[in-house]
Scaffold this motif. Structure first.
Motif: not given
Length: 214
Positions: A166-174
């Protein structure tokens, strides 16, 4: 009569304009990033922070904010369920469940702490069997804290892996150094409190009851 008619027309026009401006959730395209940003605004509303919250720290959601915050999270989840089916939607629903569980852990931790040393069999002053109700109540709240914390961490790990595309998910969650501080509280102390309280009540006071239902 004419004034009343004009007033009613004005009211109807206002309602129509407001309803037209309000976004409809039904079958709406909605990304995980949009949802995460909306959740960040909810965090701000209640003095919370997904990335900074940690048990036994000032970053925990205040007790008086827990109930309305969880109510808003659940209401938001219901809106998300009405959006168009997608991996973003599923990821967001699962992430909201994680947030609710995190806040639940923080609530129970604070309730246990509010009982004080009288609820601890391991405190320096020792304990007496007349304190069993406090020992049991402390056990109840810390036991829920432990269970909720383990579940929140496990479920968050699942979200990070299951929805990694999912786009940006890992970046947003951390990930790694950027993961939420919620991971960093060690649960060993809670485990020790649970063991000491159970031993005191069972072995020394010969009593053990279920204090409250889940």
């Amino acid at each position: 009569m004419m004034k009343q008619t004009i007033a009613w027309l004005g009211l109807l026009i206002s309602i129509f304009v407001l309803s037209s401006c309000s976004p409809s959730w039904e079958n709406r395209d909605y990304t995980f990033k949009e949802g995460f940003e909306a959740l960040a605004k909810l965090d701000e509303k209640y003095g919370a922070s997904f990335h900074k919250e940690q048990l036994n720290a000032t970053s925990m959601v205040a007790l008086e904010n827990v109930e309305p915050f969880i109510a808003d999270l659940r209401a938001f989840r219901e809106n998300i369920k009405r959006t168009k089916d997608s991996e973003d939607k599923d990821a967001l629903i699962d992430f909201i469940v994680v947030r609710i569980t995190m806040v639940g852990a923080e609530e129970n931790f604070q309730r246990a702490q509010k009982i004080g040393d009288i609820g601890l069999a391991s405190d320096e002053g020792g304990f007496s069997c007349s304190e069993v109700p406090y020992l049991l109540e402390t056990y109840y709240y810390y036991n829920k804290t432990y269970a909720y914390t383990i579940k929140a961490r496990s479920d968050l790990d699942t979200v990070l892996h299951k929805y990694r595309e999912v786009t940006d998910l890992q970046q947003l969650i951390g990930l790694g150094e950027n993961k939420t501080q919620f991971y960093y509280f060690h649960l060993d102390n809670i485990k020790n409190i649970l063991a000491a309280n159970e031993k005191a009540v069972r072995n020394f006071c010969k009593a053990w009851v279920v204090k409250k239902s889940e």
